[in-house]
Design a protein around this motif. Sequence first.
Motif, PDB file in Angstrom:
ATOM      1  N   VAL A  15       0.839  -1.201   0.000  1.00 14.73           N
ATOM      2  CA  VAL A  15       0.000   0.000   0.000  1.00 14.73           C
ATOM      3  C   VAL A  15       0.876   1.255   0.000  1.00 14.73           C
ATOM      4  CG1 VAL A  15      -1.662   1.335   1.379  1.00 14.73           C
ATOM      5  CG2 VAL A  15      -1.973  -1.138   1.055  1.00 14.73           C
ATOM      6  N   ASP A  51       0.548   1.810  -3.880  1.00 13.91           N
ATOM      7  CA  ASP A  51      -0.758   2.458  -3.765  1.00 13.91           C
ATOM      8  C   ASP A  51      -1.830   1.852  -4.682  1.00 13.91           C
ATOM      9  OD1 ASP A  51      -2.656   4.219  -2.831  1.00 13.91           O
ATOM     10  OD2 ASP A  51      -2.022   5.883  -4.115  1.00 13.91           O
ATOM     11  N   LEU A  57      -1.844   3.323   7.821  1.00 15.94           N
ATOM     12  CA  LEU A  57      -2.114   3.579   6.410  1.00 15.94           C
ATOM     13  C   LEU A  57      -2.420   5.068   6.228  1.00 15.94           C
ATOM     14  CD1 LEU A  57      -4.570   0.613   5.726  1.00 15.94           C
ATOM     15  CD2 LEU A  57      -2.096   0.688   5.360  1.00 15.94           C
ATOM     16  N   ARG A 112      -4.295   7.037   0.735  1.00 10.92           N
ATOM     17  CA  ARG A 112      -4.056   5.824  -0.073  1.00 10.92           C
ATOM     18  C   ARG A 112      -5.334   5.397  -0.792  1.00 10.92           C
ATOM     19  NH1 ARG A 112       1.145   5.359  -0.975  1.00 10.92           N
ATOM     20  NH2 ARG A 112       0.675   7.561  -1.121  1.00 10.92           N
TER      21      ARG A 112
END
Length: 350
Positions: free
Chosen positions: A201, A205, A232, A236
Amino acid sequence: MTTSEAERLAMQRALAIAATPGVPMGPNPRVGCVLLAPDGSTIAEGFHRGAGTPHAEAAALAEAGDAARGATAVVTLEPCNHTGRTGPCSEALLAAGVRRVVFAQPDANPVAVGGAGRLREGGVEVVGGVMIEEAQALNRAWTFAIARRRPFVTWKFATTLDGRSAAADGTSRWVSSRAARLDTHRLRALCDTMLVGTGTVLVDDPELTVRDEVDEPVTDQPLRAVMGLRDLPADRRVLNDRAETVHLRTRDPHEALARLHELDRQHVFLEGGPQLAGAFLTAGLVDEVVTYVAPMLLGSGASAVADLGVATIADAVHLHVTDVTVLRGHDGEDTNVRLTMRPTTLPRRT
Ligand code: AOF
Ligand code: ZN
Protein backbone atom coordinates in the motif's frame (compact mmCIF):
# COMPACT_ATOMS: atom_id res chain seq x y z
CA MET A 1 -29.95 -47.12 -0.05
CA THR A 2 -29.86 -46.50 -3.79
CA THR A 3 -30.98 -43.60 -5.93
CA SER A 4 -33.01 -43.73 -9.11
CA GLU A 5 -31.99 -42.43 -12.52
CA ALA A 6 -34.56 -39.63 -12.11
CA GLU A 7 -32.93 -38.62 -8.82
CA ARG A 8 -29.45 -38.51 -10.34
CA LEU A 9 -30.70 -36.39 -13.24
CA ALA A 10 -32.46 -34.14 -10.74
CA MET A 11 -29.19 -33.77 -8.81
CA GLN A 12 -27.43 -32.70 -12.01
CA ARG A 13 -30.16 -30.14 -12.56
CA ALA A 14 -29.95 -28.97 -8.93
CA LEU A 15 -26.19 -28.46 -9.30
CA ALA A 16 -26.73 -26.51 -12.53
CA ILE A 17 -29.35 -24.15 -11.09
CA ALA A 18 -27.28 -23.68 -7.93
CA ALA A 19 -24.61 -22.15 -10.18
CA THR A 20 -27.00 -19.68 -11.85
CA PRO A 21 -24.98 -16.52 -12.62
CA GLY A 22 -25.78 -13.23 -10.93
CA VAL A 23 -25.99 -14.44 -7.32
CA PRO A 24 -24.02 -11.95 -5.23
CA MET A 25 -20.82 -13.16 -3.60
CA GLY A 26 -21.46 -13.74 0.04
CA PRO A 27 -20.85 -15.94 3.00
CA ASN A 28 -23.47 -18.50 1.95
CA PRO A 29 -22.95 -21.54 -0.26
CA ARG A 30 -24.67 -21.96 -3.60
CA VAL A 31 -27.43 -24.54 -3.27
CA GLY A 32 -30.01 -26.00 -5.66
CA CYS A 33 -33.10 -28.13 -5.00
CA VAL A 34 -35.44 -30.09 -7.27
CA LEU A 35 -38.71 -31.62 -6.01
CA LEU A 36 -39.74 -34.85 -7.73
CA ALA A 37 -43.17 -36.47 -7.79
CA PRO A 38 -43.33 -40.25 -7.07
CA ASP A 39 -43.36 -40.89 -10.84
CA GLY A 40 -40.03 -39.04 -11.20
CA SER A 41 -41.43 -35.91 -12.85
CA THR A 42 -40.34 -32.49 -11.63
CA ILE A 43 -42.79 -30.61 -9.41
CA ALA A 44 -40.71 -27.52 -8.66
CA GLU A 45 -37.17 -26.24 -8.35
CA GLY A 46 -35.40 -23.56 -6.39
CA PHE A 47 -31.94 -22.21 -5.74
CA HIS A 48 -30.39 -19.96 -3.15
CA ARG A 49 -29.92 -16.33 -4.25
CA GLY A 50 -27.56 -15.15 -1.50
CA ALA A 51 -27.46 -14.52 2.25
CA GLY A 52 -30.78 -13.43 3.70
CA THR A 53 -32.89 -14.86 0.86
CA PRO A 54 -34.78 -18.19 1.13
CA HIS A 55 -32.71 -21.36 1.09
CA ALA A 56 -32.97 -23.54 -2.02
CA GLU A 57 -35.37 -25.98 -0.34
CA ALA A 58 -37.63 -23.16 0.86
CA ALA A 59 -37.69 -21.64 -2.62
CA ALA A 60 -38.68 -24.97 -4.20
CA LEU A 61 -41.31 -25.68 -1.52
CA ALA A 62 -42.84 -22.23 -2.03
CA GLU A 63 -43.18 -22.93 -5.74
CA ALA A 64 -44.63 -26.41 -5.16
CA GLY A 65 -47.27 -25.53 -2.55
CA ASP A 66 -49.44 -28.56 -1.68
CA ALA A 67 -47.88 -30.59 -4.49
CA ALA A 68 -44.84 -31.15 -2.24
CA ARG A 69 -46.74 -33.74 -0.18
CA GLY A 70 -45.18 -37.17 -0.80
CA ALA A 71 -42.41 -35.69 -2.96
CA THR A 72 -38.69 -36.41 -3.02
CA ALA A 73 -36.44 -33.40 -2.44
CA VAL A 74 -33.11 -33.59 -4.28
CA VAL A 75 -30.72 -31.03 -2.78
CA THR A 76 -27.03 -30.24 -3.39
CA LEU A 77 -26.41 -29.62 0.35
CA GLU A 78 -27.79 -31.40 3.42
CA PRO A 79 -30.84 -29.38 4.55
CA CYS A 80 -30.03 -27.04 7.40
CA ASN A 81 -31.37 -27.54 10.89
CA HIS A 82 -31.07 -24.03 12.26
CA THR A 83 -32.75 -20.69 12.35
CA GLY A 84 -30.23 -18.24 10.97
CA ARG A 85 -31.16 -15.53 8.53
CA THR A 86 -34.09 -17.80 7.60
CA GLY A 87 -35.80 -20.83 9.19
CA PRO A 88 -34.64 -24.48 9.30
CA CYS A 89 -35.16 -26.36 6.03
CA SER A 90 -35.44 -29.69 7.89
CA GLU A 91 -38.66 -28.45 9.55
CA ALA A 92 -39.96 -26.88 6.35
CA LEU A 93 -39.51 -30.19 4.47
CA LEU A 94 -41.24 -32.12 7.27
CA ALA A 95 -44.13 -29.64 7.42
CA ALA A 96 -44.59 -29.87 3.66
CA GLY A 97 -44.90 -33.66 3.84
CA VAL A 98 -41.81 -34.50 1.80
CA ARG A 99 -41.30 -38.28 1.94
CA ARG A 100 -37.69 -38.67 0.83
CA VAL A 101 -34.60 -36.42 0.72
CA VAL A 102 -31.56 -37.07 -1.47
CA PHE A 103 -28.64 -34.72 -0.86
CA ALA A 104 -25.08 -34.39 -2.15
CA GLN A 105 -22.79 -32.72 0.38
CA PRO A 106 -23.19 -33.08 4.16
CA ASP A 107 -23.39 -29.71 5.91
CA ALA A 108 -20.43 -29.44 8.28
CA ASN A 109 -21.31 -25.86 9.21
CA PRO A 110 -21.54 -26.06 13.03
CA VAL A 111 -24.52 -23.70 13.15
CA ALA A 112 -26.58 -25.54 10.53
CA VAL A 113 -25.60 -29.18 11.09
CA GLY A 114 -28.06 -31.99 11.85
CA GLY A 115 -30.69 -31.74 9.12
CA ALA A 116 -30.43 -35.37 7.97
CA GLY A 117 -30.85 -36.65 11.53
CA ARG A 118 -33.84 -34.42 12.19
CA LEU A 119 -35.51 -35.54 8.95
CA ARG A 120 -34.95 -39.24 9.76
CA GLU A 121 -36.45 -38.67 13.22
CA GLY A 122 -39.46 -37.22 11.46
CA GLY A 123 -39.86 -40.39 9.39
CA VAL A 124 -38.30 -39.14 6.14
CA GLU A 125 -36.06 -41.44 4.08
CA VAL A 126 -32.67 -39.72 3.70
CA VAL A 127 -29.81 -40.52 1.32
CA GLY A 128 -26.60 -38.43 1.37
CA GLY A 129 -23.39 -38.25 -0.64
CA VAL A 130 -24.90 -38.38 -4.15
CA MET A 131 -22.53 -36.50 -6.54
CA ILE A 132 -20.68 -35.15 -3.53
CA GLU A 133 -17.51 -34.17 -5.47
CA GLU A 134 -19.46 -31.98 -7.87
CA ALA A 135 -21.24 -30.29 -4.96
CA GLN A 136 -17.97 -29.66 -3.11
CA ALA A 137 -16.41 -28.22 -6.26
CA LEU A 138 -19.37 -25.87 -6.67
CA ASN A 139 -18.62 -24.33 -3.28
CA ARG A 140 -14.89 -24.96 -3.15
CA ALA A 141 -13.98 -22.05 -0.90
CA TRP A 142 -17.04 -22.40 1.37
CA THR A 143 -16.36 -26.12 1.84
CA PHE A 144 -12.70 -25.44 2.58
CA ALA A 145 -13.44 -22.62 5.03
CA ILE A 146 -16.00 -24.65 6.99
CA ALA A 147 -13.67 -27.65 7.26
CA ARG A 148 -10.44 -25.76 7.97
CA ARG A 149 -11.86 -22.82 9.88
CA ARG A 150 -9.96 -20.33 7.74
CA PRO A 151 -10.30 -18.91 4.21
CA PHE A 152 -8.86 -20.63 1.12
CA VAL A 153 -5.83 -18.65 -0.08
CA THR A 154 -5.00 -18.03 -3.75
CA TRP A 155 -1.63 -16.36 -4.15
CA LYS A 156 -1.36 -14.49 -7.43
CA PHE A 157 1.76 -12.94 -8.86
CA ALA A 158 3.09 -11.73 -12.17
CA THR A 159 6.62 -12.52 -13.16
CA THR A 160 9.11 -12.32 -15.97
CA LEU A 161 10.51 -15.52 -17.44
CA ASP A 162 13.45 -15.20 -15.05
CA GLY A 163 11.23 -14.96 -11.97
CA ARG A 164 11.40 -11.23 -11.36
CA SER A 165 8.59 -8.97 -10.34
CA ALA A 166 10.37 -5.65 -10.94
CA ALA A 167 13.45 -4.27 -12.70
CA ALA A 168 16.59 -3.22 -10.83
CA ASP A 169 15.32 0.37 -10.45
CA GLY A 170 12.01 -0.88 -8.97
CA THR A 171 9.86 -0.24 -12.03
CA SER A 172 7.32 -3.00 -12.54
CA ARG A 173 4.53 -1.51 -14.61
CA TRP A 174 3.41 -3.81 -17.40
CA VAL A 175 5.28 -6.91 -16.32
CA SER A 176 1.94 -8.51 -17.06
CA SER A 177 0.12 -8.03 -20.34
CA ARG A 178 -3.27 -6.39 -20.81
CA ALA A 179 -4.90 -9.80 -21.24
CA ALA A 180 -3.28 -10.97 -17.99
CA ARG A 181 -4.48 -7.88 -16.15
CA LEU A 182 -8.04 -8.40 -17.35
CA ASP A 183 -7.81 -12.03 -16.35
CA THR A 184 -6.65 -10.98 -12.89
CA HIS A 185 -9.73 -8.81 -12.46
CA ARG A 186 -11.90 -11.78 -13.42
CA LEU A 187 -10.18 -13.92 -10.76
CA ARG A 188 -10.40 -11.17 -8.14
CA ALA A 189 -14.16 -11.10 -8.69
CA LEU A 190 -14.36 -14.80 -7.76
CA CYS A 191 -12.84 -14.12 -4.32
CA ASP A 192 -14.41 -12.31 -1.39
CA THR A 193 -11.22 -10.72 -0.07
CA MET A 194 -8.13 -9.06 -1.52
CA LEU A 195 -5.12 -9.18 0.78
CA VAL A 196 -1.89 -7.20 0.65
CA GLY A 197 0.66 -5.95 3.18
CA THR A 198 1.12 -2.40 4.36
CA GLY A 199 4.36 -2.29 2.32
CA THR A 200 2.47 -2.74 -0.95
CA VAL A 201 0.00 0.00 0.00
CA LEU A 202 2.82 2.40 0.89
CA VAL A 203 4.92 1.69 -2.22
CA ASP A 204 2.45 0.85 -5.01
CA ASP A 205 -0.76 2.46 -3.76
CA PRO A 206 -3.08 -0.08 -5.47
CA GLU A 207 -6.84 0.42 -5.41
CA LEU A 208 -7.52 -3.33 -5.07
CA THR A 209 -10.94 -3.25 -6.68
CA VAL A 210 -12.42 -5.31 -9.47
CA ARG A 211 -12.71 -3.41 -12.73
CA ASP A 212 -14.12 -4.85 -15.90
CA GLU A 213 -13.00 -4.20 -19.46
CA VAL A 214 -14.85 -0.93 -19.87
CA ASP A 215 -14.09 0.16 -16.33
CA GLU A 216 -17.74 0.16 -15.35
CA PRO A 217 -18.35 0.14 -11.61
CA VAL A 218 -18.69 -3.39 -10.23
CA THR A 219 -21.21 -3.40 -7.41
CA ASP A 220 -20.18 -6.53 -5.52
CA GLN A 221 -16.58 -5.68 -4.60
CA PRO A 222 -14.41 -8.01 -2.50
CA LEU A 223 -13.29 -6.76 0.89
CA ARG A 224 -9.87 -5.08 0.79
CA ALA A 225 -7.66 -6.28 3.64
CA VAL A 226 -4.28 -4.80 4.45
CA MET A 227 -2.10 -6.55 7.01
CA GLY A 228 0.84 -5.14 8.92
CA LEU A 229 1.66 -2.90 11.83
CA ARG A 230 2.33 0.37 10.04
CA ASP A 231 -0.45 2.98 9.76
CA LEU A 232 -2.11 3.58 6.41
CA PRO A 233 -1.91 7.21 5.22
CA ALA A 234 -5.44 8.53 4.61
CA ASP A 235 -4.71 9.43 1.00
CA ARG A 236 -4.06 5.82 -0.07
CA ARG A 237 -6.34 4.55 -2.82
CA VAL A 238 -7.13 1.41 -0.85
CA LEU A 239 -9.03 3.68 1.58
CA ASN A 240 -11.32 5.18 -1.07
CA ASP A 241 -15.04 4.47 -1.03
CA ARG A 242 -15.14 2.02 -3.94
CA ALA A 243 -15.09 -0.99 -1.57
CA GLU A 244 -14.81 -1.81 2.13
CA THR A 245 -11.36 -1.98 3.69
CA VAL A 246 -10.02 -3.51 6.90
CA HIS A 247 -6.58 -3.00 8.38
CA LEU A 248 -5.39 -6.17 10.13
CA ARG A 249 -2.74 -5.03 12.56
CA THR A 250 -0.62 -8.14 12.48
CA ARG A 251 2.30 -9.59 10.56
CA ASP A 252 1.28 -13.15 11.30
CA PRO A 253 -0.50 -14.90 8.42
CA HIS A 254 -2.32 -17.26 10.83
CA GLU A 255 -3.69 -14.33 12.78
CA ALA A 256 -4.72 -12.44 9.64
CA LEU A 257 -6.65 -15.44 8.32
CA ALA A 258 -8.25 -16.05 11.71
CA ARG A 259 -9.55 -12.46 11.68
CA LEU A 260 -10.83 -12.85 8.13
CA HIS A 261 -12.55 -16.10 9.09
CA GLU A 262 -14.32 -14.23 11.89
CA LEU A 263 -15.45 -11.76 9.25
CA ASP A 264 -17.03 -14.70 7.33
CA ARG A 265 -14.44 -14.53 4.54
CA GLN A 266 -13.85 -17.73 2.59
CA HIS A 267 -11.55 -16.95 -0.32
CA VAL A 268 -8.56 -14.67 -0.06
CA PHE A 269 -6.76 -13.40 -3.15
CA LEU A 270 -3.24 -12.71 -1.95
CA GLU A 271 -1.67 -10.00 -4.08
CA GLY A 272 1.03 -8.72 -1.78
CA GLY A 273 4.69 -8.47 -2.53
CA PRO A 274 7.51 -11.01 -2.15
CA GLN A 275 7.67 -10.69 1.67
CA LEU A 276 4.02 -11.41 2.28
CA ALA A 277 4.06 -14.29 -0.21
CA GLY A 278 7.11 -15.73 1.54
CA ALA A 279 5.42 -15.46 4.94
CA PHE A 280 2.28 -17.26 3.73
CA LEU A 281 4.27 -19.97 1.92
CA THR A 282 6.47 -20.59 4.94
CA ALA A 283 3.40 -20.81 7.17
CA GLY A 284 1.87 -23.39 4.81
CA LEU A 285 -1.03 -21.03 4.15
CA VAL A 286 -1.02 -20.92 0.34
CA ASP A 287 -3.62 -23.28 -1.14
CA GLU A 288 -3.41 -22.24 -4.78
CA VAL A 289 -0.90 -20.31 -6.87
CA VAL A 290 -1.81 -18.35 -9.98
CA THR A 291 1.14 -16.98 -11.91
CA TYR A 292 1.24 -14.87 -15.04
CA VAL A 293 4.54 -15.39 -16.81
CA ALA A 294 5.61 -12.67 -19.26
CA PRO A 295 7.98 -13.58 -22.11
CA MET A 296 10.47 -11.03 -20.85
CA LEU A 297 13.93 -11.21 -19.27
CA LEU A 298 15.36 -8.75 -16.79
CA GLY A 299 18.50 -10.47 -15.57
CA SER A 300 18.37 -8.45 -12.35
CA GLY A 301 15.73 -6.92 -10.09
CA ALA A 302 13.48 -8.09 -7.30
CA SER A 303 12.53 -11.74 -7.13
CA ALA A 304 8.81 -12.50 -7.17
CA VAL A 305 9.12 -14.27 -3.82
CA ALA A 306 11.33 -13.58 -0.83
CA ASP A 307 13.96 -15.97 0.50
CA LEU A 308 12.31 -19.22 1.53
CA GLY A 309 15.39 -20.61 3.22
CA VAL A 310 16.03 -22.99 0.34
CA ALA A 311 19.80 -23.52 0.14
CA THR A 312 19.92 -26.73 -1.84
CA ILE A 313 17.77 -28.19 -4.62
CA ALA A 314 16.48 -30.98 -2.40
CA ASP A 315 14.71 -28.33 -0.31
CA ALA A 316 12.89 -26.69 -3.23
CA VAL A 317 9.20 -26.00 -2.74
CA HIS A 318 7.32 -28.14 -5.25
CA LEU A 319 4.08 -27.22 -6.96
CA HIS A 320 1.67 -29.31 -8.95
CA VAL A 321 0.39 -27.66 -12.13
CA THR A 322 -3.40 -27.90 -12.45
CA ASP A 323 -3.88 -25.61 -15.46
CA VAL A 324 -1.85 -23.87 -18.17
CA THR A 325 -3.55 -21.19 -20.24
CA VAL A 326 -2.04 -18.96 -22.91
CA LEU A 327 -3.44 -15.44 -22.74
CA ARG A 328 -2.91 -14.00 -26.20
CA GLY A 329 -2.53 -10.29 -26.80
CA HIS A 330 -3.76 -8.63 -29.98
CA ASP A 331 -0.38 -8.40 -31.61
CA GLY A 332 1.20 -11.65 -30.42
CA GLU A 333 3.89 -9.65 -28.63
CA ASP A 334 1.73 -9.16 -25.63
CA THR A 335 1.14 -12.81 -24.72
CA ASN A 336 1.41 -14.24 -21.18
CA VAL A 337 1.13 -17.77 -19.85
CA ARG A 338 -1.04 -18.34 -16.81
CA LEU A 339 -0.04 -21.27 -14.60
CA THR A 340 -2.40 -22.50 -11.90
CA MET A 341 -0.73 -24.69 -9.30
CA ARG A 342 -1.03 -26.04 -5.83
CA PRO A 343 1.93 -26.38 -3.49
CA THR A 344 2.81 -29.97 -2.68
CA THR A 345 5.67 -29.26 -0.28
CA LEU A 346 6.45 -26.52 2.19
CA PRO A 347 9.70 -24.66 2.71
CA ARG A 348 11.78 -26.64 5.16
CA ARG A 349 11.84 -24.85 8.48
CA THR A 350 15.34 -24.11 9.69
C1 AOF B 1 -27.86 -21.30 2.17
N1 AOF B 1 -28.70 -21.65 1.20
O1 AOF B 1 -30.03 -23.06 0.21
C2 AOF B 1 -28.95 -23.73 2.17
C3 AOF B 1 -28.05 -23.35 3.22
O2 AOF B 1 -27.23 -17.53 6.66
P1 AOF B 1 -28.33 -18.51 6.82
O3 AOF B 1 -29.03 -18.38 8.08
O4 AOF B 1 -29.20 -18.45 5.62
O5 AOF B 1 -27.69 -19.96 6.87
C4 AOF B 1 -26.64 -20.29 6.03
C5 AOF B 1 -26.24 -21.71 6.27
O6 AOF B 1 -27.32 -22.61 6.05
C6 AOF B 1 -25.19 -22.15 5.28
O7 AOF B 1 -23.88 -21.82 5.67
C7 AOF B 1 -25.39 -23.65 5.22
O8 AOF B 1 -24.70 -24.27 6.27
C8 AOF B 1 -26.91 -23.82 5.45
N2 AOF B 1 -27.70 -24.18 4.22
N3 AOF B 1 -27.56 -22.12 3.14
O9 AOF B 1 -27.36 -20.21 2.17
C9 AOF B 1 -29.28 -22.82 1.14
N4 AOF B 1 -29.52 -24.93 2.13
ZN1 ZN C 1 -31.76 -24.21 4.96
